[in-house]
Design a protein around this motif. Structure first.
Motif, PDB file in Angstrom:
ATOM      1  N   LEU A 127       0.840  -0.976   0.234  1.00  0.00           N
ATOM      2  CA  LEU A 127      -0.342   0.206  -0.137  1.00  0.00           C
ATOM      3  C   LEU A 127       0.664   1.185  -0.167  1.00  0.00           C
ATOM      4  O   LEU A 127       1.407   1.786   1.325  1.00  0.00           O
ATOM      5  CB  LEU A 127      -0.903  -0.087   1.190  1.00  0.00           C
ATOM      6  CG  LEU A 127      -1.852   1.239   1.085  1.00  0.00           C
ATOM      7  CD1 LEU A 127      -2.549   1.256   0.102  1.00  0.00           C
ATOM      8  CD2 LEU A 127      -2.257   0.899   2.633  1.00  0.00           C
ATOM      9  N   SER A 128       0.276   2.094  -0.973  1.00  0.00           N
ATOM     10  CA  SER A 128       1.436   3.137  -0.978  1.00  0.00           C
ATOM     11  C   SER A 128       0.037   4.031  -1.455  1.00  0.00           C
ATOM     12  O   SER A 128      -0.302   4.367  -2.529  1.00  0.00           O
ATOM     13  CB  SER A 128       2.750   3.357  -1.953  1.00  0.00           C
ATOM     14  OG  SER A 128       2.250   2.957  -2.806  1.00  0.00           O
ATOM     15  N   ALA A 129       0.873   5.521  -1.809  1.00  0.00           N
ATOM     16  CA  ALA A 129      -0.114   6.173  -3.076  1.00  0.00           C
ATOM     17  C   ALA A 129       0.152   6.408  -4.323  1.00  0.00           C
ATOM     18  O   ALA A 129      -0.746   6.385  -4.926  1.00  0.00           O
ATOM     19  CB  ALA A 129       0.709   8.125  -2.539  1.00  0.00           C
ATOM     20  N   GLU A 130       1.548   5.877  -4.625  1.00  0.00           N
ATOM     21  CA  GLU A 130       2.150   5.790  -5.845  1.00  0.00           C
ATOM     22  C   GLU A 130       0.751   3.917  -6.434  1.00  0.00           C
ATOM     23  O   GLU A 130       0.637   3.699  -7.984  1.00  0.00           O
ATOM     24  CB  GLU A 130       3.538   4.973  -6.514  1.00  0.00           C
ATOM     25  CG  GLU A 130       4.195   6.461  -6.170  1.00  0.00           C
ATOM     26  CD  GLU A 130       4.059   6.651  -4.517  1.00  0.00           C
ATOM     27  OE1 GLU A 130       4.717   7.634  -4.102  1.00  0.00           O
ATOM     28  OE2 GLU A 130       4.185   5.633  -4.130  1.00  0.00           O
ATOM     29  N   PHE A 131       0.379   3.257  -5.077  1.00  0.00           N
ATOM     30  CA  PHE A 131      -0.087   1.602  -5.971  1.00  0.00           C
ATOM     31  C   PHE A 131      -1.399   2.363  -6.138  1.00  0.00           C
ATOM     32  O   PHE A 131      -2.279   1.674  -6.636  1.00  0.00           O
ATOM     33  CB  PHE A 131      -0.153   1.291  -4.488  1.00  0.00           C
ATOM     34  CG  PHE A 131      -0.815  -0.396  -4.674  1.00  0.00           C
ATOM     35  CD1 PHE A 131      -0.859  -1.575  -5.454  1.00  0.00           C
ATOM     36  CD2 PHE A 131      -2.213  -0.476  -3.839  1.00  0.00           C
ATOM     37  CE1 PHE A 131      -1.668  -1.847  -5.343  1.00  0.00           C
ATOM     38  CE2 PHE A 131      -2.870  -1.548  -3.983  1.00  0.00           C
ATOM     39  CZ  PHE A 131      -3.764  -2.175  -5.076  1.00  0.00           C
ATOM     40  N   ILE A 132      -2.157   3.582  -5.272  1.00  0.00           N
ATOM     41  CA  ILE A 132      -3.357   3.659  -5.499  1.00  0.00           C
ATOM     42  C   ILE A 132      -3.902   4.104  -6.509  1.00  0.00           C
ATOM     43  O   ILE A 132      -4.186   4.162  -6.947  1.00  0.00           O
ATOM     44  CB  ILE A 132      -4.091   4.743  -3.919  1.00  0.00           C
ATOM     45  CG1 ILE A 132      -3.735   3.316  -2.392  1.00  0.00           C
ATOM     46  CG2 ILE A 132      -5.179   5.053  -4.269  1.00  0.00           C
ATOM     47  CD1 ILE A 132      -3.565   4.988  -1.001  1.00  0.00           C
ATOM     48  N   LYS A 133      -2.650   5.560  -7.073  1.00  0.00           N
ATOM     49  CA  LYS A 133      -2.811   6.084  -8.476  1.00  0.00           C
ATOM     50  C   LYS A 133      -3.081   5.074  -9.255  1.00  0.00           C
ATOM     51  O   LYS A 133      -3.729   5.525 -10.453  1.00  0.00           O
ATOM     52  CB  LYS A 133      -1.634   6.762  -7.834  1.00  0.00           C
ATOM     53  CG  LYS A 133      -2.120   8.298  -7.695  1.00  0.00           C
ATOM     54  CD  LYS A 133      -0.631   8.807  -7.511  1.00  0.00           C
ATOM     55  CE  LYS A 133      -1.104  10.664  -7.462  1.00  0.00           C
ATOM     56  NZ  LYS A 133      -0.153  11.379  -7.278  1.00  0.00           N
ATOM     57  N   LYS A 134      -2.050   4.042  -8.844  1.00  0.00           N
ATOM     58  CA  LYS A 134      -1.744   2.857 -10.408  1.00  0.00           C
ATOM     59  C   LYS A 134      -3.234   2.463 -10.677  1.00  0.00           C
ATOM     60  O   LYS A 134      -3.847   2.098 -11.290  1.00  0.00           O
ATOM     61  CB  LYS A 134      -0.604   2.367  -9.631  1.00  0.00           C
ATOM     62  CG  LYS A 134      -0.390   1.239 -11.725  1.00  0.00           C
ATOM     63  CD  LYS A 134       1.100   1.003 -10.810  1.00  0.00           C
ATOM     64  CE  LYS A 134       1.080  -0.347 -12.239  1.00  0.00           C
ATOM     65  NZ  LYS A 134       2.353  -1.607 -11.889  1.00  0.00           N
ATOM     66  N   THR A 135      -3.818   1.856  -9.686  1.00  0.00           N
ATOM     67  CA  THR A 135      -5.190   0.923  -9.122  1.00  0.00           C
ATOM     68  C   THR A 135      -6.132   1.267  -9.248  1.00  0.00           C
ATOM     69  O   THR A 135      -6.856   1.451 -10.284  1.00  0.00           O
ATOM     70  CB  THR A 135      -4.962  -0.221  -7.494  1.00  0.00           C
ATOM     71  OG1 THR A 135      -4.019  -0.360  -7.152  1.00  0.00           O
ATOM     72  CG2 THR A 135      -5.787  -0.769  -7.565  1.00  0.00           C
ATOM     73  N   LEU A 136      -5.996   2.977  -9.186  1.00  0.00           N
ATOM     74  CA  LEU A 136      -7.365   3.849  -9.095  1.00  0.00           C
ATOM     75  C   LEU A 136      -7.750   4.660 -10.635  1.00  0.00           C
ATOM     76  O   LEU A 136      -8.993   4.871 -10.335  1.00  0.00           O
ATOM     77  CB  LEU A 136      -8.153   4.241  -7.870  1.00  0.00           C
ATOM     78  CG  LEU A 136      -8.185   2.897  -6.283  1.00  0.00           C
ATOM     79  CD1 LEU A 136      -8.329   3.882  -5.357  1.00  0.00           C
ATOM     80  CD2 LEU A 136      -8.553   2.014  -6.487  1.00  0.00           C
TER      81      LEU A 136
END
Length: 299
Positions: free
Chosen positions: A110-119
């Motif tokens: 979980l990270s800001a980068e993961f959230i942006k990429k996923t959502l």
């Protein structure tokens, strides 16, 4: 059979008469959080929000990616739940467990980068800190927060406790929704005692939890009066909504609201309690079919 409330009647004719313009308070989890916070009703801590491609703090301040990653790093929670702002039935919820870093079941960090990429920029999500469940409830099933679905009514400004169900995770699942293969057990609303069996969404019955072998029959929830008092206070504070289904967790610090439902599901309720028409005060169903508040009108 005549005491059973059909779904169409419940969700299109009955509940809308009582939640009126307040439905969004329960449907929008961001709004739910702000309303409960303003009323000082215990709920999980909001770590941050992701909306329209931006991150926000619990008080709506814009956060940078580094600030989000710092919040994730510094939280003392053992689990983080990422929930769609407008989600229903546990769908779309992602759970991240802490093992030095927060990862999901597939190993994604979980990270800001993961959230942006996923959502991307369209989806809106909240990230909440997981609660620590009381050891008595852990005995039933420890891998999910097993919530109590409490049904309340407010009439003429007075809150009433109607029904209660215990919802449990199953098969390693970390959420307890029946739609996610969870089990539901009837609770005696006066005594806080569990019924002799629980049911699944597929109408399977069991007298014990399949994962822990916990026996349901007659088990009395030891802090039942505290839970009822907590729910009634919350219902009284939200007196503008006539009927609410409260999802309540019992933690080491006491009861906490997980979600509120202004049109609470009747499937599991009537499967366990039978028809609830009289309990909801429906004396003449025909009187609900024609109203100036709804599409169907007597012309």
């Amino acid at each position: 059979m005549k005491d059973y409330i059909p779904n169409f009647f419940a969700y299109y004719l009955f509940f809308p008469k009582f939640f009126t313009e307040y439905l969004m308070v329960s449907e929008d989890k961001e709004l739910t959080y702000q309303v409960l916070k303003s009323m000082d009703i215990r709920q999980p801590n909001l770590l941050f929000q992701y909306k329209n491609g931006r991150f926000y703090s619990h008080n709506k301040s814009i956060l940078s990616d580094d600030e989000v990653n710092d919040l994730i790093k510094k939280t003392k929670a053992e689990k983080l739940f990422m929930k769609p702002t407008m989600g229903l039935g546990g769908k779309g919820i992602m759970v991240f467990n802490k093992n030095k870093i927060f990862t999901d079941e597939e190993g994604n960090q979980l990270s800001a980068e993961f959230i942006k990429k996923t959502l991307g920029k369209k989806d809106n999500y909240l990230v909440q800190e997981g609660l620590i469940q009381h050891e008595e409830i852990n005995k039933i099933y420890p891998k999910s927060i097993n919530t109590i679905r409490a049904y309340t009514e407010v009439k003429n400004g007075e809150a009433k406790f109607l029904f209660a169900l215990l919802r449990m995770g199953h098969g390693g699942k970390q959420i307890d929704n029946a739609s996610q293969k969870g089990y539901v057990c009837r609770i005696n609303p006066e005594k806080g005692e569990l019924a002799s069996y629980a049911t699944s969404r597929l109408f399977e019955k069991t007298d014990h939890h399949p994962d822990t072998n916990f026996k349901f029959d007659g088990y009395k929830i030891p802090f039942w009066d505290e839970i009822k008092d907590f729910v009634l206070v919350a219902a009284q504070k939200n007196e503008s909504i006539g009927y609410v289904g409260w999802d309540i967790a019992y933690t080491k610090d006491g009861p906490s609201v997980i979600e509120i439902n202004a049109a609470p599901g009747l499937h599991s309720l009537q499967e366990n309690f039978g028809g609830v028409r009289e309990a909801f005060g429906i004396k003449n169903p025909k009187s609900y079919w024609y109203s100036t508040k709804f599409i169907m009108q007597d012309k």
